[in-house]
Enzyme design. Sequence first.
Site, mmCIF file in Angstrom:
data_model
loop_
_atom_site.group_PDB
_atom_site.id
_atom_site.type_symbol
_atom_site.label_atom_id
_atom_site.label_comp_id
_atom_site.label_asym_id
_atom_site.label_seq_id
_atom_site.Cartn_x
_atom_site.Cartn_y
_atom_site.Cartn_z
ATOM 1 N N HIS A 1 38.800 -79.978 1.454
ATOM 2 C CA HIS A 1 38.503 -79.427 2.488
ATOM 3 C C HIS A 1 39.811 -79.423 3.607
ATOM 4 O O HIS A 1 40.031 -78.378 4.206
ATOM 5 C CB HIS A 1 37.346 -80.236 3.263
ATOM 6 N N SER B 1 31.538 -81.246 -3.933
ATOM 7 C CA SER B 1 30.617 -82.201 -4.568
ATOM 8 C C SER B 1 29.577 -82.350 -3.850
ATOM 9 O O SER B 1 28.425 -82.776 -4.340
ATOM 10 C CB SER B 1 31.376 -83.719 -4.831
ATOM 11 N N CYS B 2 29.605 -82.020 -2.292
ATOM 12 C CA CYS B 2 28.293 -82.017 -1.442
ATOM 13 C C CYS B 2 27.320 -80.990 -1.930
ATOM 14 O O CYS B 2 26.308 -81.263 -1.453
ATOM 15 C CB CYS B 2 28.838 -82.144 -0.058
ATOM 16 N N SER C 1 46.332 -84.821 1.467
ATOM 17 C CA SER C 1 44.793 -84.699 1.904
ATOM 18 C C SER C 1 44.360 -85.012 0.629
ATOM 19 O O SER C 1 43.824 -84.183 -0.310
ATOM 20 C CB SER C 1 44.464 -83.262 2.160
ATOM 21 N N GLY D 1 42.254 -87.400 -0.558
ATOM 22 C CA GLY D 1 41.156 -87.609 -0.867
ATOM 23 C C GLY D 1 40.769 -88.965 -1.361
ATOM 24 O O GLY D 1 41.344 -90.075 -1.506
ATOM 25 N N ARG E 1 30.955 -86.916 -9.140
ATOM 26 C CA ARG E 1 31.775 -86.252 -8.300
ATOM 27 C C ARG E 1 32.729 -85.112 -9.132
ATOM 28 O O ARG E 1 32.998 -85.576 -10.160
ATOM 29 C CB ARG E 1 32.741 -87.214 -7.726
ATOM 30 N N ILE F 1 24.811 -89.901 -1.834
ATOM 31 C CA ILE F 1 24.773 -89.282 -3.367
ATOM 32 C C ILE F 1 23.682 -89.707 -4.378
ATOM 33 O O ILE F 1 23.357 -89.111 -4.995
ATOM 34 C CB ILE F 1 26.280 -89.469 -3.928
ATOM 35 N N ASP G 1 20.538 -100.654 -5.485
ATOM 36 C CA ASP G 1 21.611 -101.029 -4.569
ATOM 37 C C ASP G 1 21.730 -102.494 -4.275
ATOM 38 O O ASP G 1 20.561 -103.205 -4.445
ATOM 39 C CB ASP G 1 21.166 -100.306 -3.299
ATOM 40 N N GLY H 1 29.878 -95.941 -4.089
ATOM 41 C CA GLY H 1 30.977 -95.869 -2.856
ATOM 42 C C GLY H 1 32.003 -95.094 -3.471
ATOM 43 O O GLY H 1 32.230 -94.432 -4.646
ATOM 44 N N ASP I 1 39.495 -87.685 3.725
ATOM 45 C CA ASP I 1 38.788 -88.797 3.300
ATOM 46 C C ASP I 1 39.557 -90.207 3.158
ATOM 47 O O ASP I 1 39.071 -91.238 3.018
ATOM 48 C CB ASP I 1 38.037 -88.565 2.049
ATOM 49 N N ARG J 1 38.561 -81.093 7.908
ATOM 50 C CA ARG J 1 38.796 -79.713 8.508
ATOM 51 C C ARG J 1 39.373 -80.000 9.950
ATOM 52 O O ARG J 1 40.322 -79.263 10.465
ATOM 53 C CB ARG J 1 37.510 -78.863 8.514
#
Length: 459
Positions: free
Chosen positions: A13, A45-46, A114, A116, A136, A164, A183, A247, A285, A307
Site C-alpha cells: 500500500h 493479504s487482507c 515501505s 512492511g 500472508r 487473520i 491463542d 502476529g 507497517d 497510504r
Amino acid sequence: MNKSKVIIVGASHGGHQSILELLSRYGEDVEITLFEAGDYVSFMSCGMELYLKDQVTNVRDVRNFRLESFPQPNVHIYNNHEVIELNADKKTVIVKSTAENKEKEYKYDKLILSSGVKPNSLPLPGAELENIFLMRGYNWATKIKAKLENPEVKKVAVIGAGYIGIEAAEAFHKAGKEVTLLDIIDRPLGTYLDKEMTDILENHLKEKGINVVTNAKISAFVGDVNVKAIKTEKEEIPVDLVIQAAGVKANTEWLKGSVDLDERGWIRTNEYLQTNLPDVYAVGDATLTYSIPARAKMPIALATVARREARYVVQHLFEKIPSSPFGGVVGSSALSVFDYHFAASGLNSFTAEKAGVNVHSSYYEDTLRPKYVPEQQGNKKASVQLFFDPITHQVLGGAILSTYDITAQGNVIALAIQQELTLEDLASADFFFQPGFDRQWSMLNLAAQHALGEEPFVE
C-alpha cells in the site's frame, strides 16, 4: 535538467500510494524506481479470506496493482529484486536480483522505505514439518486454498485468534473442516476488543462449532514428515494442517546499523516521517506511527495508515523543512465473525495500558430501532463501547458490534477521535432519524449519553 531519482522499497500500500502521489504532483519531473522482493506485485493479504471463500473474481485480481499498471516511461517497477543494503553517504542502495542472483547499486535523491512486515513463524520443535502454513502473500494463499479444497485435510488448527486467525478459522469451518482456534492470551480478539464484546464473539465461535482454546502454551509440533498434532502443556491436539497467524514482525533486518530502529525492529521517524538519515523516509507497517488518541508512537499495521503516510511524505518530499508535521492516525479496522460484524477505532483497554494512557470505558447495549419494531423485522441488538479521558471526556477509542452490519458507524467514532470530540459532543451530535434505520437518538448518541450517566432514553 536531471530528473530527481526517487527509489521506493516495497510494493504494497505504501509503495503503491507513493507512485500515485509522485505522478500526480511531479509528473515526468521525477524518475521513479520501485523494488519488490517478492515475485508477485502486489497481493492484498487482507483479501485472502474472500479468495478462500470464492468471493473474488480471480486470485490474481486480489492485488493493489500490476507491473503494467504504470506504463509511464519514468516509472520502473522490479519484482524479484531485494534491497539488501543502504549506503547513506553515497545515497545508494544495493539491490539483489533473486532470479539472477546478481547485485547492482542504484543511486537515489530521495528514498521511501515501505518494507512492511512478515508473519511470525513460531520457533518450536517440529516447525520444519509439512502442512504448517503462514497466512500472508500470494503463494501462501494458493497453497492454503488447495488444502482447503483437499478432502484428506479434515482437522485444522489455527494459531492466533486475531483478525487473520479468525478469518482463517471461519474459512476452513465453512469448507467443512474441524477447526481448533488457539491463542496464548485469555480470549479471542483480546487485543482489539474489551471483554464485554469478546465474550459475545467467543460464545458465537463456539456455537458455530469452533473449538476455542485460550491460554494455550504450545510447546511443539508433532509428526514425521507431515504435522500430526500440536502439543500444548495440557494436551495433544490432532491436526492435518496448521495455520500460523501469530502476529507479525518488521521486515527491517537489512536496515540494522543504518536506519534507527527500536528494540523490536520498528523504524523510528520524526514528525515529518523522516528517518535519522538525510532524504530517507519511512511509511507503513514497519514504522512507529503517531497515534492521535495515545499521543505517542506505536506500531499500527493498517493499509489506511500506510497510504496516508505515503501521501504526506510525497506532498512534502522536496521541501527543505516540511510546512507541517504529519497529523497522525486513529487506527481503525473492522471484521466479520460469522454472523457478527464489528468495527473498532483508536484505543481500547489493552492498547491504552500499553501506551500508558489512562482511560475510562462505558459499555452500552440496545436495539437499533424503536421498540415497536420487532426483532424479526430487523430490529437487532447492537453494542457500543466508548473509551474516554476521565477528566476531559475526550473520546479516545470505541467499538460497535451487531449481527446487523452497522460497521460504517465505526467511521463516525474514528472521526470523533481524530477531531478530538468529547462525550458531550457525541451525545448531542446531529444524526438523522428514520425508524426504518435507527432511533430518535442514534446508538452513538445514546452510548455517549450513557457514558455521561444521563437518564436512559425510552421510547
